[in-house]
Each structure stands twice: as structure tokens, then as C-alpha cells.
Design an enzyme around this catalytic site. Structure first.
Site, mmCIF file in Angstrom:
data_model
loop_
_atom_site.group_PDB
_atom_site.id
_atom_site.type_symbol
_atom_site.label_atom_id
_atom_site.label_comp_id
_atom_site.label_asym_id
_atom_site.label_seq_id
_atom_site.Cartn_x
_atom_site.Cartn_y
_atom_site.Cartn_z
ATOM 1 N N TYR A 1 76.017 46.926 11.069
ATOM 2 C CA TYR A 1 76.121 47.293 12.486
ATOM 3 C C TYR A 1 77.153 46.402 13.185
ATOM 4 O O TYR A 1 78.024 46.894 13.918
ATOM 5 C CB TYR A 1 74.750 47.140 13.134
ATOM 6 C CG TYR A 1 74.661 47.585 14.581
ATOM 7 C CD1 TYR A 1 74.519 48.928 14.899
ATOM 8 C CD2 TYR A 1 74.713 46.658 15.619
ATOM 9 C CE1 TYR A 1 74.422 49.345 16.228
ATOM 10 C CE2 TYR A 1 74.626 47.061 16.947
ATOM 11 C CZ TYR A 1 74.472 48.405 17.246
ATOM 12 O OH TYR A 1 74.383 48.803 18.563
ATOM 13 N N ASN B 1 79.474 57.700 21.967
ATOM 14 C CA ASN B 1 78.338 56.821 22.212
ATOM 15 C C ASN B 1 77.333 56.761 21.057
ATOM 16 O O ASN B 1 76.356 56.028 21.120
ATOM 17 C CB ASN B 1 77.641 57.290 23.504
ATOM 18 C CG ASN B 1 76.402 56.519 23.825
ATOM 19 O OD1 ASN B 1 76.467 55.305 24.001
ATOM 20 N ND2 ASN B 1 75.264 57.192 23.855
HETATM 21 N N1 LIG Z 1 70.187 50.015 23.338
HETATM 22 C C1 LIG Z 1 70.825 48.877 23.144
HETATM 23 O O1 LIG Z 1 70.273 47.779 23.330
HETATM 24 C C2 LIG Z 1 72.255 48.880 22.711
HETATM 25 C C3 LIG Z 1 72.940 47.656 22.719
HETATM 26 C C4 LIG Z 1 74.270 47.628 22.350
HETATM 27 C C5 LIG Z 1 74.891 48.803 21.946
HETATM 28 N N2 LIG Z 1 74.179 49.973 21.932
HETATM 29 C C6 LIG Z 1 74.894 51.170 21.509
HETATM 30 O O2 LIG Z 1 74.798 52.144 22.525
HETATM 31 C C7 LIG Z 1 74.840 53.448 21.946
HETATM 32 C C8 LIG Z 1 73.668 54.266 22.413
HETATM 33 O O3 LIG Z 1 72.511 53.568 22.071
HETATM 34 P P1 LIG Z 1 71.059 53.952 22.601
HETATM 35 O O4 LIG Z 1 70.301 52.679 22.657
HETATM 36 O O5 LIG Z 1 71.127 54.840 23.777
HETATM 37 O O6 LIG Z 1 70.567 54.725 21.280
HETATM 38 P P2 LIG Z 1 69.609 55.964 21.048
HETATM 39 O O7 LIG Z 1 69.250 55.947 19.610
HETATM 40 O O8 LIG Z 1 68.517 55.962 22.052
HETATM 41 O O9 LIG Z 1 70.612 57.155 21.342
HETATM 42 C C9 LIG Z 1 71.678 57.428 20.460
HETATM 43 C C10 LIG Z 1 71.936 58.916 20.464
HETATM 44 O O10 LIG Z 1 72.832 59.195 19.371
HETATM 45 C C11 LIG Z 1 72.313 60.288 18.653
HETATM 46 N N3 LIG Z 1 72.754 60.262 17.264
HETATM 47 C C12 LIG Z 1 72.357 59.412 16.288
HETATM 48 N N4 LIG Z 1 72.979 59.711 15.143
HETATM 49 C C13 LIG Z 1 73.782 60.785 15.404
HETATM 50 C C14 LIG Z 1 74.681 61.542 14.625
HETATM 51 N N5 LIG Z 1 74.870 61.287 13.318
HETATM 52 N N6 LIG Z 1 75.356 62.558 15.204
HETATM 53 C C15 LIG Z 1 75.167 62.849 16.534
HETATM 54 N N7 LIG Z 1 74.313 62.163 17.321
HETATM 55 C C16 LIG Z 1 73.623 61.137 16.753
HETATM 56 C C17 LIG Z 1 70.814 60.151 18.761
HETATM 57 O O11 LIG Z 1 70.153 61.362 18.459
HETATM 58 C C18 LIG Z 1 70.656 59.721 20.200
HETATM 59 O O12 LIG Z 1 70.595 60.815 21.088
HETATM 60 C C19 LIG Z 1 74.899 53.222 20.429
HETATM 61 O O13 LIG Z 1 76.238 53.268 20.005
HETATM 62 C C20 LIG Z 1 74.342 51.829 20.264
HETATM 63 O O14 LIG Z 1 74.813 51.211 19.086
HETATM 64 C C21 LIG Z 1 72.885 50.043 22.308
#
Ligand SMILES: NC(=O)c1ccc[n+]([C@@H]2O[C@H](COP(=O)([O-])OP(=O)(O)OC[C@H]3O[C@@H](n4cnc5c(N)ncnc54)[C@H](O)[C@@H]3O)[C@@H](O)[C@H]2O)c1
Length: 252
Positions: free
Chosen positions: A148, A83
């Protein structure tokens, strides 16, 4: 038998909400994340079936270490949720090679490496499920998201291939494509724009979705739970949109 899930990127946002859902339903969970304080606090709050492992998915030995820790801590590694996702903004003439490579490394290469570990474990135990997080931006793009968007489209290709390579080993692999979900990532993204306030931007992003709101991390977590469950046993290789209808609309 009690099952265990590894969540890469489980300290906050969608990953943290997913940890909560699985703990509530009796699973054991390993939260692997760079955010040690948030991850440890979350694991402590979720109780003795939750474990935190410090892990930077950009570092291959950290991913291997998370699997080692999980095989010690979990009764059985039944599923992996890849994730982690980061965003670096810029058009192709402005984005640095370093930012491009970091985005691909964290968003795709890490999923490739984690899937390799997962398949080796699942093969031994007769099956398992991998869920990879893609994005609506893997389907249609937004300005300045070259790195991205490319990484998230790649996640879907990786997912399909893992699915067909390992289907006969009772290993499923699916991806999810969230629309805009109200998480720290989105709040941080909103703060990067200087011409509008973060609240204005979030309202604008909400309105771009036919349902006229942002999604919640809990809604994504519930979908991940379903996809990992045996109820979804015939779903593999697919990408599941969780997007409030945004992908379905050509003109607002
Ligand atoms: N929030 C949105 O609108 C959205 C939309 C589409 C896709 N996504 C995808 O969903 C996933 C989660 O997103 P989110 O919004 O919860 O993001 P977020 O940034 O709130 O959480 C992401 C988590 O990944 C961790 N992380 C970041 N880099 C890391 C690394 N190098 N190693 C280990 N952990 C790491 C962060 O510390 C965090 O806990 C991501 O892949 C994001 O691209 C999010």
C-alpha cells in the site's frame, strides 16, 4: 456550461462524500465502482444528475467503458477523481506476489490508465483536472503496509509527471494524502487486528493525530471540490495533505 465529474471508487466512503458535494453544487457525476448495489442506490438518492457505472479498475476495458458511459451521460467531462484504493497487509517476506501486484494494479496502474483517457478527452475540450488519491502512507509508513505504501508513493510521482507533461494543455493533476478518515475502509482495517477491539483501535488512531480525532469523508470531499475548482488554477503537481497534522509531528 454544466460540468461533469467521474469518480472511480465513488460508491462509499470518501468517493461517495465527494459525489454528494459535487451534486449539491450543480455538477453531474458518474460514480464508477465495483459495488453495484451501493453505487446504484447512491446515484438514485442523489438524483438525475448522478449516474452509476459498474467498473472494476483492475480491468482496463472497464475503465475505458466508464469513460464511454461518462461521455454519453455527462454534459462535459471536466474532471476525474481517481479515488479507488485497496490495502493488503504483510511484511515483504509474507505478502504474496499476487497481493503485491493487485495492490499496485488497483492503486496505481488504474490511475495511469484513467489519466490517459482523461488527457485525451481534456485535450479535445481545452482542459480539465485530475485528482489522484494518495495517502499519508505515501509520505511515512506503517508496519506491514509495504504494498500500500509503495503504491501511494507511486501515485505522487505519477501525479507530478502528468502535471508537468500536460500543464500547457490547461490540464491540471494533483494528489491528495488523507490521514485517517472515518470510512468503511478504516472500519474494516480495524477489524483485522485481533489483540484490540475496533473501537479501541479507532480511538488510538484518532489520538495519533495532533487534532485528536479522525477526519471525515466530507472534509476530504471539500478539499477535492476546491482543487477541481478554478480557485485552485495555480495548483498542479502538488500533493495536498489532509491529515489532522499527523505528518507534522516527529514525537508525540
Ligand atoms: N480512509 C482513510 O483513512 C484513508 C487514508 C488515506 C488514504 N485513503 C485512500 O482514500 C481512497 C478512498 O478510501 P476510503 O477510505 O473511502 O475507502 P472505501 O473502501 O470506503 O472506498 C473505496 C471505494 O473504492 C471501491 N473499489 C475498491 N476496489 C475497486 C475496484 N477494483 N474497482 C472499482 N472500485 C473499487 C470500493 O468499492 C469503494 O466504494 C483510497 O484510495 C484510500 O487508499 C483512505
Amino acid at each position: 456550461m454544466t460540468k461533469g465529474l467521474i469518480i472511480f471508487g465513488g460508491a462509499r466512503g470518501i468517493g461517495a462524500a465527494t459525489a454528494e458535494v459535487f451534486i449539491d453544487r450543480g455538477w453531474h457525476v458518474v460514480i464508477a465502482d465495483v459495488l453495484s448495489d451501493e453505487g446504484s442506490r447512491l446515484a438514485q438518492r442523489l438524483g438525475e444528475r448522478a449516474h452509476f457505472v459498474a467498473c472494476d479498475v483492475a480491468v482496463p476495458s472497464d475503465i475505458a467503458g466508464a469513460f464511454d458511459a461518462a461521455t454519453q451521460a455527462l454534459p462535459r467531462v471536466a474532471a476525474v477523481f481517481n479515488n479507488v484504493g485497496i490495502a493488503r497487509y504483510g511484511t515483504v517476506d509474507a505478502l504474496s506476489l499476487a497481493d503485491w501486484e493487485l495492490t499496485l494494479r488497483v492503486n496505481v496502474t488504474a490511475q495511469f490508465l484513467a489519466a490517459g483517457h482523461a488527457v485525451r478527452i481534456f485535450r479535445e475540450q481545452g482542459g480539465g483536472v485530475i485528482v489522484n488519491t494518495a495517502s499519508i502512507l505515501g509520505h511515512a509508513s506503517q508496519k506491514t503496509t509495504a504494498a500500500y505504501a509503495a503504491s501511494k508513493a507511486a501515485v505522487m510521482g505519477l501525479t507530478r509527471t502528468i502535471a508537468i507533461d500536460h500543464a500547457r494543455e490547461n490540464i491540471r493533476c494533483v494528489s491528495i494524502s488523507p490521514g485517517t478518515i472515518d470510512t468503511p475502509l478504516v472500519r474494516i482495517a480495524a477489524e483485522q487486528f485481533i489483540d484490540r477491539s475496533p473501537d479501541e483501535l479507532r480511538a488510538q488512531w484518532a489520538a495519533a493525530h495532533p487534532v485528536n480525532r479522525l477526519g471525515s469523508p466530507a472534509e476530504v470531499a471539500a478539499t477535492v471540490y476546491f482543487l477541481i475548482s478554478d480557485e485552485a488554477a495555480f495548483i498542479t503537481g502538488s500533493d495536498i495533505l489532509i491529515d489532522g497534522g499527523i505528518r507534522s509531528e516527529a514525537y508525540a
